[in-house]
Motif scaffolding. Structure first.
Motif, short mmCIF file in Angstrom:
data_model
loop_
_atom_site.label_atom_id
_atom_site.label_comp_id
_atom_site.label_asym_id
_atom_site.label_seq_id
_atom_site.Cartn_x
_atom_site.Cartn_y
_atom_site.Cartn_z
N CYS A 89 0.86 -1.19 0.00
CA CYS A 89 0.00 0.00 0.00
C CYS A 89 0.89 1.24 0.00
N CYS A 148 0.05 3.61 3.33
CA CYS A 148 0.42 3.28 4.71
C CYS A 148 1.49 2.21 4.83
N CYS A 150 -7.47 -1.50 1.37
CA CYS A 150 -6.44 -1.66 2.39
C CYS A 150 -7.11 -1.77 3.77
N CYS A 185 -5.77 1.52 5.89
CA CYS A 185 -6.11 2.90 5.55
C CYS A 185 -7.24 3.02 4.53
FE FE Z 1 -2.97 1.34 3.43
#
Ligand code: FE
Length: 200
Positions: free
Chosen positions: A167, A170, A185, A188
């Motif tokens: 990701c 994050c 995700c 996040c």
């Molecule tokens: Fe994320």
């Protein structure tokens, strides 16, 4: 929306927002007024526990994350919820009126909440700066710098021999050949387009 990554071009920093018994990592902080006690706004996702607590508080603090700060602070404050853990358990802090403030960042602002603006996904809290202190000389880390150096900042290591999807917001790592189209995700909530495939 197409080209969501254009939004990464908006200059933002990296901050720890803390209030009584909750704290989280945020990037959308702006000065929105001047004078002796300037106004500063901070946007907080509604799904964050800190958002709920911020609605019931009168004061909060914003601490600035520096280029030389340890990436574990991002993981501690950004990738877990104050609902589940005491984020300050292993973080050195000072306390002002019951609000814990990380002691190892660049410095902090202590604010009185004066207004809130709601939208679908976020609440914008506006505070008046009551006091501010700088702890150390360090350059503030920008969100763009973090995006471009995430692996280094978070000391991210993916397991070799496995296909990983990282990701880009994050740093969460998903292992698997393909990412489902509707994947979000778990940390996040961004979609598939934010994940970059890595094969080592
Ligand atoms: Fe994320």
């Amino acid at each position: 929306m197409k080209n969501e990554k254009m939004l990464h071009k908006i200059s933002q920093g990296m901050y720890v927002l803390s209030t009584q018994k909750a704290a989280c990592f945020v990037d959308a902080v702006s000065q929105v007024g001047g004078g002796d006690h300037p106004l500063v706004s901070v946007a907080v996702m509604k799904k964050n526990y800190t958002n709920e607590v911020m609605h019931n508080t009168t004061h909060f603090a914003i601490s600035i994350f520096g280029k030389n700060n340890d990436g574990s602070i991002i993981q501690t404050f950004g990738f877990q919820s104050s609902r589940d853990v005491d984020k300050f358990k292993d973080v050195e802090s000072i306390e002002i009126n019951g609000i814990q403030i990380p002691a190892d960042l660049v410095g902090y602002m202590y604010l009185e909440k004066i207004d809130t603006i709601e939208n679908d996904t976020h609440t914008i809290f506006i505070g008046k700066v009551i006091e501010a202190e700088q702890f150390k000389e360090d350059e503030a880390m920008t969100y763009q710098y973090y995006q471009e150096h995430k692996e280094e900042v978070l000391k991210l290591k993916t397991e070799s021999g496995k296909t990983a999807w990282v990701c880009q917001v994050c740093g969460y790592v998903y292992y698997g050949e393909e990412l489902p189209d509707d994947y979000e995700c778990p940390v996040c909530t961004v979609g598939k387009s934010y994940f970059v495939k890595q094969t080592k």
